[in-house]
Design a protein around this motif. Structure first.
Motif, PDB file in Angstrom:
ATOM      1  N   ARG A 103       1.584  11.892  18.618  1.00 25.79           N
ATOM      2  CA  ARG A 103       0.899  12.300  17.399  1.00 25.79           C
ATOM      3  C   ARG A 103       0.691  13.805  17.424  1.00 25.79           C
ATOM      4  NH1 ARG A 103      -4.353   8.961  16.317  1.00 25.79           N
ATOM      5  NH2 ARG A 103      -5.298  10.243  17.924  1.00 25.79           N
ATOM      6  N   TYR A 161      -1.140  17.132  15.258  1.00 23.83           N
ATOM      7  CA  TYR A 161      -2.012  17.621  14.179  1.00 23.83           C
ATOM      8  C   TYR A 161      -2.031  19.134  14.267  1.00 23.83           C
ATOM      9  CZ  TYR A 161      -6.117  18.310  11.208  1.00 23.83           C
ATOM     10  OH  TYR A 161      -6.980  18.703  10.209  1.00 23.83           O
ATOM     11  N   LYS A 207      -2.442  23.180  12.197  1.00 28.40           N
ATOM     12  CA  LYS A 207      -2.764  24.050  11.071  1.00 28.40           C
ATOM     13  C   LYS A 207      -1.914  25.297  11.233  1.00 28.40           C
ATOM     14  CE  LYS A 207      -6.330  21.845   9.211  1.00 28.40           C
ATOM     15  NZ  LYS A 207      -6.079  21.141   7.946  1.00 28.40           N
ATOM     16  N   ILE A 218       0.330  32.063  12.097  1.00 26.34           N
ATOM     17  CA  ILE A 218      -0.240  31.549  13.339  1.00 26.34           C
ATOM     18  C   ILE A 218      -0.277  30.034  13.245  1.00 26.34           C
ATOM     19  CG2 ILE A 218      -2.177  31.595  14.953  1.00 26.34           C
ATOM     20  CD1 ILE A 218      -3.090  34.159  13.733  1.00 26.34           C
ATOM     21  N   VAL A 258      -1.721  26.548  15.087  1.00 30.14           N
ATOM     22  CA  VAL A 258      -2.529  25.883  16.107  1.00 30.14           C
ATOM     23  C   VAL A 258      -2.142  24.406  16.088  1.00 30.14           C
ATOM     24  CG1 VAL A 258      -4.445  27.507  16.286  1.00 30.14           C
ATOM     25  CG2 VAL A 258      -4.497  25.809  14.500  1.00 30.14           C
ATOM     26  N   ASN A 286      -2.108  20.601  17.908  1.00 30.19           N
ATOM     27  CA  ASN A 286      -2.662  19.626  18.858  1.00 30.19           C
ATOM     28  C   ASN A 286      -1.651  18.499  19.010  1.00 30.19           C
ATOM     29  OD1 ASN A 286      -5.711  20.530  18.971  1.00 30.19           O
ATOM     30  ND2 ASN A 286      -5.095  20.555  16.807  1.00 30.19           N
ATOM     31  N   ARG A 308      -0.847  14.779  20.957  1.00 29.77           N
ATOM     32  CA  ARG A 308      -1.322  13.676  21.785  1.00 29.77           C
ATOM     33  C   ARG A 308      -0.110  12.968  22.380  1.00 29.77           C
ATOM     34  NH1 ARG A 308      -5.973  11.549  22.142  1.00 29.77           N
ATOM     35  NH2 ARG A 308      -5.974   9.819  23.587  1.00 29.77           N
ATOM     36  N   LEU A 331      -2.535  12.244  27.579  1.00 25.93           N
ATOM     37  CA  LEU A 331      -2.608  13.699  27.738  1.00 25.93           C
ATOM     38  C   LEU A 331      -2.748  14.334  26.355  1.00 25.93           C
ATOM     39  CD1 LEU A 331      -1.976  16.501  29.210  1.00 25.93           C
ATOM     40  CD2 LEU A 331       0.406  16.004  28.694  1.00 25.93           C
ATOM     41  N   ILE A 332      -3.619  15.338  26.225  1.00 23.64           N
ATOM     42  CA  ILE A 332      -3.655  16.105  24.990  1.00 23.64           C
ATOM     43  C   ILE A 332      -3.263  17.554  25.279  1.00 23.64           C
ATOM     44  CG2 ILE A 332      -5.276  14.616  23.771  1.00 23.64           C
ATOM     45  CD1 ILE A 332      -7.533  16.549  24.447  1.00 23.64           C
ATOM     46  N   ALA A 333      -2.556  18.154  24.332  1.00 23.44           N
ATOM     47  CA  ALA A 333      -2.123  19.541  24.496  1.00 23.44           C
ATOM     48  C   ALA A 333      -2.513  20.333  23.266  1.00 23.44           C
ATOM     49  CB  ALA A 333      -0.612  19.597  24.699  1.00 23.44           C
ATOM     50  N   PHE A 334      -2.869  21.572  23.500  1.00 27.88           N
ATOM     51  CA  PHE A 334      -3.181  22.485  22.395  1.00 27.88           C
ATOM     52  C   PHE A 334      -2.322  23.736  22.572  1.00 27.88           C
ATOM     53  CE2 PHE A 334      -5.821  26.253  21.110  1.00 27.88           C
ATOM     54  CZ  PHE A 334      -5.547  26.141  19.765  1.00 27.88           C
ATOM     55  N   GLU A 368      -1.254  27.389  20.780  1.00 29.76           N
ATOM     56  CA  GLU A 368      -1.450  28.397  19.741  1.00 29.76           C
ATOM     57  C   GLU A 368      -0.270  29.358  19.826  1.00 29.76           C
ATOM     58  OE1 GLU A 368      -5.021  30.731  20.074  1.00 29.76           O
ATOM     59  OE2 GLU A 368      -4.410  32.083  18.471  1.00 29.76           O
ATOM     60  N   GLY A 401      -1.907  18.077   5.738  1.00 23.45           N
ATOM     61  CA  GLY A 401      -3.319  18.076   6.134  1.00 23.45           C
ATOM     62  C   GLY A 401      -3.735  16.851   6.916  1.00 23.45           C
ATOM     63  N   LYS A 402      -2.750  16.187   7.532  1.00 15.60           N
ATOM     64  CA  LYS A 402      -3.047  14.953   8.271  1.00 15.60           C
ATOM     65  C   LYS A 402      -2.265  14.947   9.580  1.00 15.60           C
ATOM     66  CE  LYS A 402      -4.329  11.564   4.881  1.00 15.60           C
ATOM     67  NZ  LYS A 402      -4.111  12.068   3.521  1.00 15.60           N
ATOM     68  N   PRO A 403      -2.690  14.131  10.536  1.00 16.18           N
ATOM     69  CA  PRO A 403      -1.871  13.994  11.745  1.00 16.18           C
ATOM     70  C   PRO A 403      -0.553  13.292  11.414  1.00 16.18           C
ATOM     71  CG  PRO A 403      -3.757  12.493  11.825  1.00 16.18           C
ATOM     72  CD  PRO A 403      -3.932  13.341  10.614  1.00 16.18           C
ATOM     73  N   TYR A 449     -11.135  17.608  12.898  1.00 19.20           N
ATOM     74  CA  TYR A 449     -10.149  16.716  13.522  1.00 19.20           C
ATOM     75  C   TYR A 449     -10.263  16.869  15.028  1.00 19.20           C
ATOM     76  CZ  TYR A 449      -5.780  14.456  14.842  1.00 19.20           C
ATOM     77  OH  TYR A 449      -4.851  13.625  15.405  1.00 19.20           O
ATOM     78  N   GLU A 496      -8.970  15.431  18.959  1.00 20.47           N
ATOM     79  CA  GLU A 496      -8.220  14.607  19.914  1.00 20.47           C
ATOM     80  C   GLU A 496      -9.017  14.588  21.209  1.00 20.47           C
ATOM     81  OE1 GLU A 496      -5.724  12.724  19.564  1.00 20.47           O
ATOM     82  OE2 GLU A 496      -4.333  13.540  18.061  1.00 20.47           O
ATOM     83  N   GLY A 505      -8.788  13.563  25.127  1.00 19.60           N
ATOM     84  CA  GLY A 505      -7.766  13.264  26.130  1.00 19.60           C
ATOM     85  C   GLY A 505      -8.262  12.286  27.168  1.00 19.60           C
ATOM     86  N   LYS A 506      -7.333  11.831  27.988  1.00 22.51           N
ATOM     87  CA  LYS A 506      -7.760  10.980  29.111  1.00 22.51           C
ATOM     88  C   LYS A 506      -8.601  11.822  30.065  1.00 22.51           C
ATOM     89  CE  LYS A 506      -3.319  11.876  31.323  1.00 22.51           C
ATOM     90  NZ  LYS A 506      -2.087  11.327  31.870  1.00 22.51           N
ATOM     91  N   PHE A 535     -10.041  18.421  22.110  1.00 18.87           N
ATOM     92  CA  PHE A 535      -9.713  19.577  21.269  1.00 18.87           C
ATOM     93  C   PHE A 535     -10.173  19.265  19.847  1.00 18.87           C
ATOM     94  CE2 PHE A 535      -5.844  20.139  24.169  1.00 18.87           C
ATOM     95  CZ  PHE A 535      -6.416  21.175  24.889  1.00 18.87           C
ATOM     96  N   PRO A 583      -8.368  13.415  10.159  1.00 17.69           N
ATOM     97  CA  PRO A 583      -9.423  14.394   9.900  1.00 17.69           C
ATOM     98  C   PRO A 583     -10.567  13.746   9.111  1.00 17.69           C
ATOM     99  CG  PRO A 583      -7.430  14.915   8.636  1.00 17.69           C
ATOM    100  CD  PRO A 583      -7.108  13.729   9.475  1.00 17.69           C
TER     101      PRO A 583
END
Ligand SMILES: NC(=O)c1ccc[n+]([C@@H]2O[C@H](COP(=O)([O-])OP(=O)(O)OC[C@H]3O[C@@H](n4cnc5c(N)ncnc54)[C@H](OP(=O)(O)O)[C@@H]3O)[C@@H](O)[C@H]2O)c1
Lengths: 343, 338
Positions: A195, A197, A199, A213, A215, A217, A219, A224-227, A229, A334-336, B200, B202, B204-205, B218, B332
């Motif tokens: 997934r 998400y 901006k 720019i 940003v 996110n 999943r 694991l989550i990653a961000f 930029e 505007g949605k995941p 919005y 997320e 994480g584990k 995040f 969101p």
């Protein structure tokens, strides 16, 4: 194939020039020539590098001595040139992003499969010495299981070429620039993205046609989550910066290309910070075993010689492209956005 | 106000209680009258450390002719403690988050508005020299129009384990999201003078598998003006890294950028146990807790509105709860939908 590998490079811009410098450092490789649409500029450039200027792409494709076509043209041309070169029986290394749509990525992958030639997408971050060190530390389980990753990649607008500002040609910052970190994090995550998400802020500067720019996110399937930029809207005085942080069950890995500064030079005019990653990849300054482009192209040569699959082949690279395209879509609606994307 | 500023502690479950008590000791004309703490062993320790009386009941403490209370109890007890203090017409300095649900937060705002006392939120970054300077820079217009704010307020993973309640959902109301969304959210609100309209998140584990609340996340927020904010308040830093944690923010505007690293003024400290001993930091920057407590007293003395009010507390709670909702739905959340 003869002993020597003969290479032709498409594009004599920033990347074309960088690749040619690296090719010329690799034993057993010969850069036979370069092509760009503007023949007089191509000739001038070729003379500086001591190579031949090809007047047309077809002459490269028809040249039986050429083994490798290295595509360093603007992104919107990648798929078309790659397919042509693969069909002509050339091994292809193409700059990232491999394409700007999944359809074009698939076209390229299909052409590689059909021709039996090697296809590699130039995800050079995997060959940066500091990122290689991170990869090694992750493999050695220095921080256990990675649960969170954050990356930054940014600087001023890539002003050397106007086409970057045209989203249709470059994909914008979310595709062009974020893809480096998307690829790297996906690589070390050993999971798949589920997934996205994002901006994407536009119009940060006065030029209204730019995606500026992103940003993002992400999943992954294993939680694991990653961000990420990615910016090309930082002020002109902002040094090109790369950061990575991985938070794992046993610790944290952090990297910041602005903090290891081996040389600071102060003159009456300015303060120069010579950080390795902010320098042009010149062999004098960056000894070639450290040069990421040298390593990247050497990997491709090794794969050709040993008949192995490059680590960033078309399918691997497509995954990263898909995530970046999902980011663009997410920002638009505007949605995941769930993966996989429909083609 | 009494000739000396008489303050009591309603709960000292949060470690910040110690820091605020130390601040009170440094400010002329303050007296810490006593403490009430449900955990009697903890209350006793606190009382001994600061040489103050430890009371058995709230009413006993509130009877002692106080001017104000500092509420540093577990998050879930804030509301009850606020109500009791207001019933006694006491000024309040309240630890964040103000409450763990919207109903209670709205109740606090409405009760405070009916009383002539000061209610100040412990949004400590509004009192930090570095983040104040950043506010001044933004207000000066040097950045042009701000477009994006990306912040971290990460914590060393060992810290929430030092007090059990942080990881006990019924006492804390949540993990890292509940604990560490509000500082950055509040800074962004303060900087933009605008409200968050979309959230919005997320989650994480966990890096720490032994705890049942979330330890990393995040959050992406959108403000009314369209400005985008990103908040990472994870409890994921490890020993040696940034000492306790950090507060950083990147602010991008149409004419410039600011990188803030508020607690970066440190001397390096290097251990001698192993050749590979990690660097840790020894902080010498400003003391925002001290400035915050000092300002609390000043607002009461001079009858001025606090820099961070119950309304700011409510907005923080709203954003944190919207984060949980967003994470649960995978979408969101618009704030007015809650
Ligand atoms: N790995 C990295 O770190 C990195 C960094 C920067 C860029 N890149 C990627 O590398 C690729 C090239 O970027 P660059 O910065 O080198 O671009 P650039 O400086 O603008 O150079 C583009 C070159 O391609 C030629 N060209 C050939 N066919 C073209 C066509 N149909 N349209 C426009 N130009 C054409 C241009 O010459 P003529 O105009 O004479 O044709 C020019 O020499 C892009 O895909 C980019 O994303 C990667």
């Amino acid at each position: 194939m003869a002993d020597k590998i003969h290479v032709a490079v498409l594009g004599y811009g920033f990347m074309g020039s960088t690749h040619i410098d690296a090719w010329q450092m690799i034993n057993g490789c010969i850069v036979k020539g370069v092509w760009g649409r503007d023949f007089s500029k191509t000739k001038q450039f070729a003379a500086e590098k001591g190579i031949r200027a090809f007047p047309s792409l077809n002459e490269i494709l028809d040249d039986r001595e050429i083994d490798v076509v290295d595509i360093c043209t603007p992104t919107y041309t990648h798929a078309e040139y790659a397919v042509q070169a693969l069909k002509a029986g050339k091994h292809v290394i193409v700059e990232k992003p491999m394409a700007l749509s999944l359809r074009d990525a698939d076209r390229t992958i299909h052409a590689a499969d059909k021709s039996g030639m090697k296809l590699m997408v130039a995800h050079v971050l995997r060959f940066f010495p500091d990122y290689m060190q991170v990869k090694k530390m992750v493999e050695e389980e220095k921080i256990g299981e990675i649960c969170q990753a954050r990356a930054f990649r940014g600087g001023p607008f890539p002003a050397w070429s106007p086409w970057f500002g045209d989203v249709v040609k470059s994909g914008g910052v979310a595709v062009d620039t974020a893809i480096h970190d998307v690829d790297f994090i996906t690589w070390i995550s050993s999971s798949t993205a589920h997934r996205v998400y994002a901006k994407i802020t536009r119009n940060v500067n006065s030029d209204s046609s730019k995606y500026d720019i992103a940003v993002i996110n992400i999943r992954y399937g294993d939680g694991l989550i990653a961000f990420i930029e990615a910016s090309w809207a930082h002020p002109p005085s902002f040094p090109f910066t790369m950061k990575l942080e991985l938070d794992g069950t046993k610790g944290v890995i952090a990297l910041d290309n602005q903090s290891p500064v081996p040389i600071s030079l102060y003159t009456k005019d300015a303060n120069h910070r010579y950080a390795p990653e902010s320098l042009p990849w010149k062999p004098m300054i960056h000894p070639f075993p450290l040069d990421p482009f040298y390593r990247e192209l050497s990997h491709f040569v090794d794969c050709i010689r040993r008949d192995e699959n490059p680590m960033t082949d078309g399918r691997v690279s497509r995954r990263s492209l898909e995530i970046c395209l999902a980011a663009v879509k997410s920002s638009e609606i505007g949605k995941p956005v769930n993966l996989p994307l429909e083609v | 106000m009494n000739a000396t500023f008489r303050v009591g502690f309603l709960g000292v479950a949060h470690f910040h209680a110690e820091s605020y008590a130390k601040a009170l000791k440094k400010i002329p004309g303050c007296e810490i009258v006593g403490v009430y703490e449900e955990d009697t062993a903890l209350g006793k320790r606190f009382g001994e450390e600061f040489k103050i009386e430890c009371y058995r009941s709230i009413s006993e403490l509130l009877d002692k002719n106080l001017d104000a209370v500092i509420i540093t109890s577990e998050n879930s007890k804030h509301h009850e403690h606020i109500v009791q203090a207001l019933d006694n017409d006491l000024h309040i300095l309240c630890e964040k988050p103000m409450t763990i649900n919207i109903r209670d937060a709205e109740d606090v705002v409405s009760r405070v508005s009916k009383k002539g006392v000061k209610f100040q939120m412990c949004y400590v970054m509004r009192y930090h020299t570095v983040s104040i300077l950043v506010k001044e820079l933004i207000d000066s217009g040097i950045l042009g129009k701000p477009i994006l704010m990306v912040g971290t307020n990460k914590l060393n993973r060992a810290l929430p384990l030092l007090r059990n309640w942080f990881t006990n959902l019924s006492l804390s109301g949540g993990g890292a999201v509940m604990d560490h969304t509000v500082h950055l959210a509040d800074l962004m609100r303060w900087y933009t003078e605008d409200e968050v309209v979309e959230v919005y998140t997320e989650i994480g584990k966990n890096v720490n598998k032994a705890i049942s609340v979330e330890d990393n996340f995040f959050t992406t927020v959108r403000f009314g003006s369209g400005l985008i904010g990103h908040i990472d308040g994870s409890w994921t830093y490890a020993s040696g890294f940034y000492t306790w944690g950090d507060v950083t923010m990147e602010i991008i505007g149409t004419d410039g950028a600011i990188l803030m690293d508020a607690f970066r003024q440190n001397v390096y400290l290097i251990g001698d146990k192993h050749p590979g001993d990690r660097l840790s930091w020894s902080y010498y920057g400003c003391d925002p807790d001290l400035e915050m407590v000092r300002d609390f007293k000043r607002c009461i003395q001079e009858d001025k509105p606090p820099r961070a009010t119950a309304k700011d507390g409510l907005e923080g709670v709203r954003i944190s709860l919207a984060s949980y909702e967003s994470s649960k739905r995978g979408e969101p959340v618009q704030l007015h939908q809650l």
